[in-house]
Design an enzyme around this catalytic site. Structure first.
Site, PDB file in Angstrom:
ATOM      1  N   TYR A   1       0.905  -0.909   0.622  1.00 20.57           N
ATOM      2  CA  TYR A   1      -0.390  -0.250  -0.262  1.00 20.57           C
ATOM      3  C   TYR A   1       1.021   1.090   0.318  1.00 20.57           C
ATOM      4  O   TYR A   1       0.552   2.087  -0.579  1.00 20.57           O
ATOM      5  CB  TYR A   1      -1.078  -0.093   1.023  1.00 20.57           C
ATOM      6  CG  TYR A   1      -1.926  -1.374   1.396  1.00 20.57           C
ATOM      7  CD1 TYR A   1      -2.641  -0.686   0.309  1.00 20.57           C
ATOM      8  CD2 TYR A   1      -1.428  -2.506   2.216  1.00 20.57           C
ATOM      9  CE1 TYR A   1      -4.107  -1.737   0.414  1.00 20.57           C
ATOM     10  CE2 TYR A   1      -2.788  -3.345   2.026  1.00 20.57           C
ATOM     11  CZ  TYR A   1      -3.511  -2.871   0.835  1.00 20.57           C
ATOM     12  OH  TYR A   1      -4.819  -4.110   1.469  1.00 20.57           O
TER      13      TYR A   1
ATOM     14  N   ASN B   1     -14.484   0.233  -3.494  1.00 25.58           N
ATOM     15  CA  ASN B   1     -14.509   0.425  -5.256  1.00 25.58           C
ATOM     16  C   ASN B   1     -13.360  -0.813  -5.766  1.00 25.58           C
ATOM     17  O   ASN B   1     -12.269  -0.977  -5.990  1.00 25.58           O
ATOM     18  CB  ASN B   1     -13.928   2.048  -6.002  1.00 25.58           C
ATOM     19  CG  ASN B   1     -14.886   2.983  -5.259  1.00 25.58           C
ATOM     20  OD1 ASN B   1     -15.756   2.839  -5.467  1.00 25.58           O
ATOM     21  ND2 ASN B   1     -13.924   3.955  -4.342  1.00 25.58           N
TER      22      ASN B   1
ATOM     23  N   CYS C   1      -6.930  -5.591  -7.562  1.00 23.93           N
ATOM     24  CA  CYS C   1      -6.259  -5.309  -6.051  1.00 23.93           C
ATOM     25  C   CYS C   1      -6.104  -6.906  -4.974  1.00 23.93           C
ATOM     26  O   CYS C   1      -5.536  -6.158  -3.883  1.00 23.93           O
ATOM     27  CB  CYS C   1      -7.601  -4.638  -5.180  1.00 23.93           C
ATOM     28  SG  CYS C   1      -8.797  -5.938  -5.630  1.00 23.93           S
ATOM     29  N   HIS C   2      -5.575  -7.414  -5.327  1.00 25.99           N
ATOM     30  CA  HIS C   2      -5.324  -8.765  -4.300  1.00 25.99           C
ATOM     31  C   HIS C   2      -3.369  -8.150  -4.505  1.00 25.99           C
ATOM     32  O   HIS C   2      -3.000  -9.543  -3.954  1.00 25.99           O
ATOM     33  CB  HIS C   2      -5.917  -9.680  -5.132  1.00 25.99           C
ATOM     34  CG  HIS C   2      -5.376 -10.128  -6.341  1.00 25.99           C
ATOM     35  ND1 HIS C   2      -6.495 -10.256  -7.642  1.00 25.99           N
ATOM     36  CD2 HIS C   2      -4.500 -10.951  -7.048  1.00 25.99           C
ATOM     37  CE1 HIS C   2      -6.000 -10.210  -8.855  1.00 25.99           C
ATOM     38  NE2 HIS C   2      -3.960 -11.172  -8.326  1.00 25.99           N
TER      39      HIS C   2
ATOM     40  N   GLU D   1      -0.319 -17.345  -8.822  1.00 27.95           N
ATOM     41  CA  GLU D   1       0.107 -16.351  -9.414  1.00 27.95           C
ATOM     42  C   GLU D   1       1.813 -16.705  -9.606  1.00 27.95           C
ATOM     43  O   GLU D   1       2.711 -15.743 -10.047  1.00 27.95           O
ATOM     44  CB  GLU D   1      -0.118 -15.113  -9.501  1.00 27.95           C
ATOM     45  CG  GLU D   1      -1.921 -15.025  -9.888  1.00 27.95           C
ATOM     46  CD  GLU D   1      -1.941 -13.505  -9.590  1.00 27.95           C
ATOM     47  OE1 GLU D   1      -1.195 -13.273  -8.757  1.00 27.95           O
ATOM     48  OE2 GLU D   1      -3.043 -13.217 -10.503  1.00 27.95           O
TER      49      GLU D   1
END
Length: 84
Positions: free
Chosen positions: A23, A46, A53-54, A80
């Site tokens: 972040y 949002n 966003c992960h 991933e």
DNA sequence: CATTTGACGCCAA
DNA sequence: TTTGGCGCCAAAT
């Protein structure tokens, strides 16, 4: 949409598969090094399927939260190829 | 318009 | 090293 959130979305969208940003890093990239908190707030309220966003985690190495559940977030990152 | 909330981060005990 | 408290910013109430 505020300019800030736009930038946040743009940055997060550009995160390649298998990579993660904190972040704090996102906040720096958008131009507000101290807005790490606000970044999380925006991603929380949002959530769009277009935005990975992960791929955003805490600077502590923790995973933080996720609107679909932290477990799902961790699962996705592991899929991933993200390893600590 | 003022206050609270929240997927955070850093520093001091 | 782990925990608690303070600061900081944007959005929601």
């Amino acid at each position: 949409m505020s300019a800030f959130s736009e930038k946040v979305y743009a940055v997060v969208k550009e995160i390649p598969r298998g990579e993660v940003l904190t972040y704090k890093q996102v906040a720096i990239l958008v131009g507000n090094p101290r807005a790490s908190r606000a970044v999380g707030n925006i991603l929380n309220k949002n959530y769009h399927s277009s935005i990975p966003c992960h791929r955003v985690i805490r600077s502590d190495g923790k995973f933080g939260g996720y609107n679909r559940g932290e477990e799902s977030k961790i699962k996705l990152l592991r899929q991933e190829g993200y390893v600590i």
